[in-house]
Design an enzyme around this catalytic site. Structure first.
Site: not given
Ligand SMILES: Cc1cc2nc3c(=O)[nH]c(=O)nc-3n(C[C@H](O)[C@H](O)[C@H](O)COP(=O)(O)OP(=O)(O)OC[C@H]3O[C@@H](n4cnc5c(N)ncnc54)[C@H](O)[C@@H]3O)c2cc1C
Length: 806
Positions: A501
């Site tokens: 989230e």
């Molecule tokens: C167990 C689990 C359950 C989930 N369930 C769902 C679900 O039901 N439905 C769904 O749609 N998604 C789901 N997600 C997805 C989750 O919402 C995403 O993992 C999350 O939004 C982050 O995306 P990412 O993992 O691709 O990280 P990335 O977007 O690759 O981010 C990597 C890092 O960069 C940082 N970052 C990115 N952009 C910026 C910025 N502009 N400024 C500063 N920092 C930044 C982030 O904070 C993070 O620390 C789930 C994820 C997990 C792990």
């Protein structure tokens, strides 16, 4: 004489500015200074006349809006247009979602404490309480998290019970067959289940947060509501919501999932539909979902439904059985075995009017739907899970630090252990308080987007810190996995809360401050929107309101700092009044610093995330402190709670100070930073973290059988005494506490020289033999020892079983 007069004028200015009467303050102070100067014989009559005319002219120009617009604002507007951040569509929508509540007060520099204290968060309804005492307790009793880990899923009978009891329909109103729970009811249910099994909590949480159920409730057509809501409430449909894809994580709006509008003939009938192609991952419940909520970009290249090709982010419902869907594979999220996996859609065709949530009217409004839902939803699921972890850690560590002895002393008596114990208790108090207030706001009809983001990010961080401290206290027993070790399973879950989230790093810098600064600031959003709309009148009003606010807060920040915050209005009858006053002081300083950061960095503040992250910390810790003060005010003014609220407030004030200092030290425009430091911290950085003595009191309050440990952990499930883990620990604690007076007798006898020094296990016998303790007392010691041995034991497995473990 002249100096006295100027001083009086300054005081007049300060007094008026302090109360927010900026222009009046300037005019009155200028007039007073001029008259005084003349009376003191200090000005030539011609100079005096010129100054008076100038002061009057300025007063007229700045005091009369039509004139001000023509002579000032008209020229300032283009300059601001260059400096203020430009908002993209996705940012604008995120900003418009939700409401501003207590965050507005904290941002404005003059929080109205009475408003906060008068606010009454709704308690659990009788029905919700009965649900907690009935089905929630029963579910927890039936759950064995260790078994869930080994089976890599909830057992079928637990799935059945969850569905039967409508756990999956907590947010669905009763008329659609759901439970229709309040935010606080929903949150308390998740907390209790989380304290027993994170897997079960996540399973219950997801259908009740952003997904098909919530989107249908707010945006669905009547036909869609009739078709799905009752089935979702009864668990006949298992929903998931697929937003994240490999290309679109934090930047979810960049999704490459597409739905192309086209016509196909199906069974001889022409159907207007969507041909969908998508790749999603990390989707919770996907492997077992029967109804997929999908976010994608809708395109209409053949202009079948309008004259625009790219219609924007749209949300649709896709039944699992639809051809073209690849679903069922599982990810392994840190070994926590809730259902999570990828979904791929290839050439998936669905009828447009059935599938798009809200029908054609809602095409292109998907991003708005998601932002509006998250504005409220972020404050429920993950904060509730984090509180479950924190309360469990408090309950376990308070007992374990009493029962576990080293060097013949319960480890909780060592100062080294007191430190993490105090942090665990203090943070648990503060986190639970934040949940109560934030859910209270939701139940009162607010959708506080910024406060929800604070609750999500800072409570999940709180979980990480508390669980880490708890692991240190339990040491080896925390590390050896097995049915006895509930904490290890919380440890596994920490990164999930941090990431889901909105990952915390992004949430802190971009959502809480980046958007919060614009959202909660009384004038910035109006300045931006008035410039975008080229509305000079609105811009003029916002600009001069802003200048007025700046004058007020510059004065307030300085006077409050000099007076040790004593000039701040605060609820005087509260024994915690000084904390309210300090928060008022920091609120004024925060607004001032925020304005200067925005003014000097302009649009580039968006990229200066180390600055905006620290400003987010300041805002968040002011909010957390407000919540703790409110919790203390609302009930339970016990000595233990007094210690806890003091610990929370002092911890937060220190964190606010460090955050503001961090901004000042790193603000690129150094002269501004120096001036501001002088205004905000004229006497230096005077706040300190909670003292050792206070920490010791807080830590001791959760040791032995003291009430604070029970009160702090009232939301969790406590297993029966016969069960390994927390159940056995509670039973051992009772026995250890009964043995304390006997142990004291023995220690006193050693001190008095009636017994020789000896290790504890020998001393018991020596004491009995020497008649220092009675045989019954000796028996109490033996029972306590046996119980201790039982709960310091850890699990071990034969090599064959070990190979099968998860
Ligand atoms: C167990 C689990 C359950 C989930 N369930 C769902 C679900 O039901 N439905 C769904 O749609 N998604 C789901 N997600 C997805 C989750 O919402 C995403 O993992 C999350 O939004 C982050 O995306 P990412 O993992 O691709 O990280 P990335 O977007 O690759 O981010 C990597 C890092 O960069 C940082 N970052 C990115 N952009 C910026 C910025 N502009 N400024 C500063 N920092 C930044 C982030 O904070 C993070 O620390 C789930 C994820 C997990 C792990």
């Amino acid at each position: 004489m002249i100096w006295i007069v100027l001083l009086l004028a300054l005081v007049l200015f300060a007094a008026l500015a302090f109360r927010g009467l900026g222009f009046l303050a300037w005019i009155a102070a200028t007039g007073a200074a001029l008259v005084g100067w003349r009376l003191a014989g200090g000005a030539h009559p011609t100079l005096l006349a010129a100054c008076t005319i100038l002061a009057l002219a300025l007063a007229i120009v700045f005091g009369l809006p039509p004139l001000r617009r023509r002579l000032v604002s008209r020229f300032v507007m283009p300059v601001f247009a260059k400096v203020l951040p430009r908002l993209g569509d996705t940012e604008r929508i995120a900003l418009e979602a939700g409401t501003v509540w207590w965050d507005g007060d904290l941002f404005g520099g003059m929080p109205d404490w009475q408003k906060l204290l008068d606010f009454s968060p709704a308690p659990l309804s009788a029905e919700e309480q009965a649900f907690m005492d009935g089905p929630v307790e029963e579910l927890c009793r039936r759950l064995s998290d260790w078994e869930v880990y080994q089976q890599r899923d909830l057992p079928p009978e637990i799935w059945r019970y969850i569905k039967e009891q409508r756990f999956l329909g907590m947010i669905i109103p009763k008329e659609h067959g759901g439970l229709g729970f309040s935010a606080i009811g929903h949150s308390r249910v998740v907390t209790r289940i989380a304290s027993r099994s994170v897997t079960a909590a996540v399973t219950v949480m997801v259908p009740n947060s952003l997904g098909p159920g919530e989107l249908l409730l707010h945006y669905g057509t009547d036909a869609q509501k009739q078709k799905y809501l009752a089935r979702l409430a009864r668990g006949e449909e298992i929903p998931c919501f697929a937003l994240t894809g490999p290309e679109a994580g934090s930047d979810a709006a960049a999704t490459q999932s597409e739905g192309i509008v086209e016509k196909r003939v199906i069974d001889g009938v022409e159907v207007l539909g969507l041909r969908l192609e998508w790749k999603k991952r990390y989707i919770t419940l996907a492997p077992v979902a029967t109804l997929i909520g999908l976010a994608f970009r809708l395109k209409d290249p053949s202009r079948l439904i309008g004259d625009q090709e790219d219609r924007g982010i749209t949300c649709a419902l896709i039944p699992r059985a639809t051809p073209g869907i690849e679903i069922g594979q599982r990810h392994d999220p840190m070994g926590v075995p809730f259902m999570n996996g990828p979904i791929v859609g290839k050439d998936v065709f669905v009828p447009l009017d059935d599938a798009v949530i809200g029908g054609r009217e809602q095409i292109g409004h998907g991003w708005r739907m998601l932002m509006e839902s998250l504005a409220a939803g972020r404050s429920i699921s993950l904060p509730a899970l984090s509180i479950g972890a924190a309360q469990l850690a408090t309950r376990i560590c308070g007992a374990y630090a009493t029962v576990r002895e080293q060097f013949d002393t319960p480890i909780g008596r060592f100062e080294g252990i007191e430190e993490p114990l105090a942090r665990i208790a203090g943070k648990t108090y503060m986190m639970t308080a934040t949940r109560t207030l934030t859910c209270g706001a939701l139940d009162a009809g607010e959708k506080p987007a910024v406060l929800s983001a604070i609750a999500k990010a800072y409570l999940t961080e709180g979980m990480r810190e508390v669980v880490t401290d708890a692991m240190d206290i339990r040491a080896g027993a925390a590390i050896q996995k097995g049915p006895r070790n509930a904490l290890a399973r919380m440890w596994d879950a920490v990164p999930i809360g941090i990431t889901v989230e909105g990952a915390n790093i992004l949430t802190r810098s971009m959502i809480i401050y980046g958007q919060g600064a614009i959202r909660c600031h009384p004038f910035v959003q109006h300045e931006i929107t008035s410039i975008a709309a080229n509305d000079l009148t609105a811009f003029d009003r916002a600009l001069f309101g802003h200048i007025n606010l700046l004058a007020r807060n510059a004065t307030r920040a300085k006077l409050l700092a000099w007076s040790g915050s004593r000039l701040a209005a605060a609820p005087r009858t509260e024994d915690t009044v000084r904390y309210y006053q300090h928060l008022s002081r920091f609120s004024a300083a925060f607004e001032l610093l925020s304005d200067v950061a925005m003014g000097t960095l302009g649009g580039s503040l968006k990229r200066r995330e180390k600055i905006s992250g620290r400003l987010a910390d300041a805002l968040a810790f002011m909010y957390l402190a407000s919540c703790a003060l409110k919790r203390y005010h609302d009930g339970g003014k016990t000595t233990a709670n007094y210690n806890l609220v003091r610990w929370s407030a002092e911890h937060c004030l220190y964190r606010v100070q460090e955050a503001l200092l961090g901004v000042l030290e790193n603000l690129p425009l150094r002269p501004a930073a120096v001036l501001l430091s002088w205004a905000i911290f004229p006497l230096g950085a005077r706040f300190r973290p909670p003292s050792d003595r206070l920490g010791a009191r807080v830590a001791r309050d959760i040791l032995e059988d003291r009430e604070a440990r029970i009160n702090l952990t009232e939301d969790i499930f406590v297993p029966p005494p016969g069960e390994v883990g927390l159940g056995a620990l509670e039973a051992a604690l009772t026995k250890a506490v009964r043995a304390i007076p006997v142990e004291t007798k023995l220690r006193d006898a050693v001190r008095a020289g009636r017994l020789d020094r000896a290790p504890g296990y020998m001393l018991d016998e020596m004491g009995r033999d020497a008649g220092v303790i009675t045989p019954d007392e000796y028996k109490l010691l033996q029972e306590a020892d046996a119980a201790r041995n039982e709960v310091v034991a850890v699990d071990a497995f034969d090599p064959q079983t070990f190979r099968t473990l998860h």
